[in-house]
Design a protein around this motif. Sequence first.
Motif, PDB file in Angstrom:
ATOM      1  N   ASP A  87      42.155  47.898  43.374  1.00  0.00           N
ATOM      2  CA  ASP A  87      42.664  47.801  41.965  1.00  0.00           C
ATOM      3  C   ASP A  87      42.468  49.405  41.667  1.00  0.00           C
ATOM      4  O   ASP A  87      41.394  49.681  41.186  1.00  0.00           O
ATOM      5  CB  ASP A  87      42.407  46.953  40.952  1.00  0.00           C
ATOM      6  N   LEU A 131      43.089  51.533  38.173  1.00  0.00           N
ATOM      7  CA  LEU A 131      43.365  51.350  36.753  1.00  0.00           C
ATOM      8  C   LEU A 131      42.932  52.810  36.009  1.00  0.00           C
ATOM      9  O   LEU A 131      42.185  53.559  36.442  1.00  0.00           O
ATOM     10  CB  LEU A 131      42.325  50.207  36.400  1.00  0.00           C
ATOM     11  N   HIS A 169      40.062  50.730  31.036  1.00  0.00           N
ATOM     12  CA  HIS A 169      39.695  49.307  31.673  1.00  0.00           C
ATOM     13  C   HIS A 169      38.508  49.462  32.395  1.00  0.00           C
ATOM     14  O   HIS A 169      38.134  48.308  33.064  1.00  0.00           O
ATOM     15  CB  HIS A 169      40.830  49.115  32.962  1.00  0.00           C
ATOM     16  N   ASP A 229      45.048  37.195  35.038  1.00  0.00           N
ATOM     17  CA  ASP A 229      44.571  38.182  35.868  1.00  0.00           C
ATOM     18  C   ASP A 229      43.847  37.495  37.014  1.00  0.00           C
ATOM     19  O   ASP A 229      43.780  37.978  38.410  1.00  0.00           O
ATOM     20  CB  ASP A 229      43.639  39.166  35.242  1.00  0.00           C
TER      21      ASP A 229
END
Length: 581
Positions: free
Chosen positions: A351, A353, A357, A334
């Motif tokens: 991002d 998610l 997460h 990552d």
Amino acid sequence: MNLFTDIRSLVLDTLAQMQAQGSLPEGLDLANVTVEPPRDPAHGDMATNAAMVLAKPAGLKPRDIADALAALLAQDERITSAEVAGPGFLNLRLAASLWHDVARAALTTGKEFGRSDMGQGKRVNVEFVSANPTGPLHVGHTRGAVFGDALASLLDFVGYDVTREYYINDGGAQVDVLARSVYLRYLEAHGTAVAFPDGTYPGDYLIEVGQALKDKVGAAYVDQPEEVWLEEVRNFATEAMMALIRTDLKSLGVEMDVFYSEKSLYGTGLIEEALAALDAKGLIYEGVLEPPKGKLPEDWEPREQTLFRSTAHGDDVDRPVKKSDGGWTYFAPDIAYHFDKINRGFDMLIDVLGADHGGYVKRMKAAVSALSDARVPLDIKLCQLVKLYKNGEPFKMSKRAGTFVTLSDVVELVGPDVTRFVMLTRKNDAPLDFDFDKVLEQSKDNPVFYVQYANARVNSVLRKAAEAGIDVSDAALAAADLSGLTHEAELNLAKKLAEWPRLVQIAGRTNEPHRVAFYLYDLASDLHALWNRGHDDASLRFLQDGDPDTSQAKIALIRAVTVVISAGLGILGVTPAEEMR
């Protein structure tokens, strides 16, 4: 045209005039001076906090600054009144001609109305969906897909250069499980009775993949040990699942610019390069982590690991990047993936998610901050769960998927437009109830219907007006005399239109596309309110018998509403309804 920006410029120019006159000291920081809608519309059209934020640095009373500012602003023909409220807030009322100009600007600019260069062409990477390639997308992925796609469109609308990216999680153990599951379906295609052990994927969607594998290799893998077929079946299965995922996304109107494979990070030196960059900054070390808080897991033991000093960039604890056996932790690729994004020249990373997460946020932000020397911001948006209901009951799982409701199930039942709009009727970090019956009902309580109905209503007026011989082209409507639009309900609608450029910039600045859905509902409500007032007051009806000029002016206003609705729905990825059936 952004009327709020224009009036703020007027306020700033007036403050500069006061400085030139000596009633305000020079050198004041005016960055925090705002012009925005008042909390109570009864107080005026716009309000400025100028006196409140400048009083302390100027060494003056807020009320004294507000009184002087009000007196000067009132001299401008655009301001009909400037009233000081409370300790020094300043409420402004604007000339009706300004609201008419907003409607005219929408007609003249068309779908570009509200578009801005706020982003200054900066490159933004929006990574979203990024589901494991082990099956079809489920309803949770649907929310993330809609949110990410709408956010990308929103950022494009306010002047960013946006890349939509999907990170294929094909480097972990789950793709080996997929390969074994496909192999079982492959054996089944050869007539062998199989059982799916716990941990494999029993969904019917793999039947076709197993058959396709048989068609490709025949009986070559039958009764062969895993080392013979695992890698080939893994690649075949991953490609098949990604084809399925692409089809699911397309059905929702989502098209990615980049599909990035996690597997491409392994054995290529990219992980090592990223960690070397952190090591060069003194952020990689060998150490032993503190035991986790609370009750210790039975298998926990202190052991030396390779750690990233993420606490130096805002994380709560340092994070392991290499296991004690020498293998990479899941965090290492990552880091490398985001390092690659930085090296590709993006100015901002986002991002999108799932809610599970949450523990990922601080560590990943720390990594990006460290790798970019805090130059590239990372915003992580978590999408909460979606609860499905039908006939008042929780919606049952999909037989085809075996364990979950798929994206294709949802789209098949209500269509992509409804799916997309409903997924944006809550902020991304708030839970969402998706009731299949309610999202299709035709009522004010259904925001999808209410917005689409407003658009369809205006289009019906346009058709009737054209049949009556009235020129309803945007050029003709923009040239119409709008000075007769003086009723409170008409001006309220124009004022709501004026909020669009400001609203879309705020939504883009905060990465919150749900604000667009909320605004469209409010705009539609004002349109419907004006429509309904026409039932009791004939002068408010859009078509005035024997008076084409007045009709044209009224139609210009509501046509401007559909311009904004179309622009807003375009950001959300929803097709405007020309008529309701």
